[in-house]
Design an enzyme around this catalytic site. Sequence first.
Site, PDB file in Angstrom:
ATOM      1  CB  THR A  71      21.625  69.868  48.479  1.00 26.53           C
ATOM      2  OG1 THR A  71      20.563  68.288  48.050  1.00 26.53           O
ATOM      3  CG2 THR A  71      22.783  70.105  47.832  1.00 26.53           C
ATOM      4  CE  LYS A  76      20.515  66.950  45.424  1.00 28.80           C
ATOM      5  NZ  LYS A  76      19.743  66.117  44.582  1.00 28.80           N
ATOM      6  CE  LYS A 114      21.168  73.693  48.654  1.00 32.28           C
ATOM      7  NZ  LYS A 114      20.718  72.590  49.971  1.00 32.28           N
TER       8      LYS A 114
HETATM    9  P1  NAD Z   1      12.093  72.908  52.801  1.00 31.53           P
HETATM   10  O1  NAD Z   1      12.889  74.297  52.612  1.00 31.53           O
HETATM   11  O2  NAD Z   1      11.055  72.454  52.932  1.00 31.53           O
HETATM   12  O3  NAD Z   1      12.535  71.996  54.366  1.00 31.53           O
HETATM   13  C1  NAD Z   1      13.459  72.879  55.030  1.00 31.53           C
HETATM   14  C2  NAD Z   1      13.147  72.455  56.472  1.00 31.53           C
HETATM   15  O4  NAD Z   1      13.958  73.110  57.281  1.00 31.53           O
HETATM   16  C3  NAD Z   1      11.935  74.490  56.630  1.00 31.53           C
HETATM   17  O5  NAD Z   1      11.054  72.901  57.550  1.00 31.53           O
HETATM   18  C4  NAD Z   1      12.873  75.076  57.680  1.00 31.53           C
HETATM   19  O6  NAD Z   1      11.731  75.556  58.278  1.00 31.53           O
HETATM   20  C5  NAD Z   1      13.927  74.510  58.210  1.00 31.53           C
HETATM   21  N1  NAD Z   1      14.605  74.542  59.035  1.00 31.53           N
HETATM   22  C6  NAD Z   1      15.414  75.637  58.805  1.00 31.53           C
HETATM   23  N2  NAD Z   1      16.699  76.688  59.275  1.00 31.53           N
HETATM   24  C7  NAD Z   1      16.512  74.944  60.418  1.00 31.53           C
HETATM   25  C8  NAD Z   1      17.292  75.021  61.483  1.00 31.53           C
HETATM   26  N3  NAD Z   1      18.057  75.794  62.095  1.00 31.53           N
HETATM   27  N4  NAD Z   1      16.778  74.588  62.439  1.00 31.53           N
HETATM   28  C9  NAD Z   1      15.338  73.678  62.204  1.00 31.53           C
HETATM   29  N5  NAD Z   1      14.239  73.610  61.609  1.00 31.53           N
HETATM   30  C10 NAD Z   1      15.248  74.142  60.472  1.00 31.53           C
HETATM   31  O7  NAD Z   1      13.509  72.558  52.098  1.00 31.53           O
HETATM   32  P2  NAD Z   1      13.101  71.011  51.250  1.00 31.53           P
HETATM   33  O8  NAD Z   1      12.654  71.252  49.399  1.00 31.53           O
HETATM   34  O9  NAD Z   1      12.715  70.133  52.263  1.00 31.53           O
HETATM   35  O10 NAD Z   1      15.001  70.255  50.829  1.00 31.53           O
HETATM   36  C11 NAD Z   1      15.665  70.709  51.876  1.00 31.53           C
HETATM   37  C12 NAD Z   1      16.761  69.778  51.906  1.00 31.53           C
HETATM   38  O11 NAD Z   1      17.100  68.601  50.792  1.00 31.53           O
HETATM   39  C13 NAD Z   1      18.418  70.999  50.842  1.00 31.53           C
HETATM   40  O12 NAD Z   1      19.547  71.120  51.210  1.00 31.53           O
HETATM   41  C14 NAD Z   1      17.799  70.787  49.127  1.00 31.53           C
HETATM   42  O13 NAD Z   1      18.435  71.258  48.426  1.00 31.53           O
HETATM   43  C15 NAD Z   1      17.703  69.445  49.374  1.00 31.53           C
HETATM   44  N6  NAD Z   1      16.746  68.548  48.089  1.00 31.53           N
HETATM   45  C16 NAD Z   1      16.006  68.932  48.339  1.00 31.53           C
HETATM   46  C17 NAD Z   1      15.187  68.218  47.155  1.00 31.53           C
HETATM   47  C18 NAD Z   1      13.512  69.115  46.589  1.00 31.53           C
HETATM   48  O14 NAD Z   1      12.845  68.658  45.422  1.00 31.53           O
HETATM   49  N7  NAD Z   1      12.673  69.808  47.202  1.00 31.53           N
HETATM   50  C19 NAD Z   1      15.274  67.061  46.541  1.00 31.53           C
HETATM   51  C20 NAD Z   1      17.190  66.732  46.669  1.00 31.53           C
HETATM   52  C21 NAD Z   1      17.572  67.711  47.960  1.00 31.53           C
END
Ligand code: NAD
Length: 297
Positions: free
Chosen positions: A96, A171, A246
């Site tokens: 997102t 979204k 966010k």
């Molecule tokens: P998270 O922090 O659990 O996962 C993100 C991952 O990206 C982490 O493991 C981190 O180490 C990795 N990362 C960061 N920078 C990196 C890079 N340069 N190279 C490689 N890996 C890297 O977050 P999440 O909950 O999985 O969310 C991910 C996305 O999904 C976000 O944009 C969030 O807004 C969206 N989202 C989350 C949810 C939810 O309920 N968690 C729901 C819908 C959308």
Amino acid sequence: MARIGFIGVGNMGGPMARNLLKAGHQVKAFDLSGQALSAVTAAGATGAKSAAEAARGVDAVLTMLPAGQHVRAVFTGGDGILAAAAPGTLFIDSSTIDVANARAVAEAGARAGFEVLDAPVSGGTGGAAAGTLTFMCGGSEVAFQRAKPILEAMGKTIVHAGAVGAGQAAKICNNMILGASMLVVAEAFVLAEKLGLDKQKLFDIAAKSSGQCWSITSYCPVPGPVPNSPANRDYQAGFTTAMMLKDLHLAQEAAQAVGAAAPIGALAEQIYALYDGAGFGHKDFSGVINALRGTSR
Ligand code: NAD
């Protein structure tokens, strides 16, 4: 079956990558966190040493990263994935992020000869694990049709929202509705408490009346009426307050950029910011009801 590079295998990306593996796709994963990466290699993915390595020699690259700056850096930074990928590779970003960064990344992709689809999701970690996510896609019809069979391994509803950026627009509009509706539902339940109205009675009536909405029927912010809502497990997320904040911030940025009036969204952002600032960013966003009661926990 496709060869897929998967960058960002955290709370969402991890279970999504596992569902790709279950559907028979090959997954080459990369994450800055060794722990996150091990969890998917244990499930059958190949571990890559960099994002660029994950993007080499695959049919499609999926990114699931925290925010716009991470996506932009992974796409276009030094050792970026656009420079590493073979011609014809499809890029799908399910993070997102803000509409401006989504468009910038797609333009950089187009300049390098690639199709980039923004495909953010709703459904949370539960939907990611169950493979029932909703994907909202922005990009060309060709890119959408190529991505669809891959997304179907991770989601139940796959919608082509429009051109590049339309997925992110959908979204943030959806989550602005959710953030604001949760607040007014929470206010109503606190008011009912003060008026001596039983919460189950309010639920039974509002769930069937004109106040009906998802924040009541699927995610009720008080324990009891919806047994699997986070309220029943001390507001363990679910969808964290920090994530909601966010998304509301992204909605406000977008509203200001295009001159759309969104005062309720702005107020909602401020209320979640107070709850987040009080140390509850990791709690489910429906826990904001405790801030409204003045008894945060
Ligand atoms: P998270 O922090 O659990 O996962 C993100 C991952 O990206 C982490 O493991 C981190 O180490 C990795 N990362 C960061 N920078 C990196 C890079 N340069 N190279 C490689 N890996 C890297 O977050 P999440 O909950 O999985 O969310 C991910 C996305 O999904 C976000 O944009 C969030 O807004 C969206 N989202 C989350 C949810 C939810 O309920 N968690 C729901 C819908 C959308």
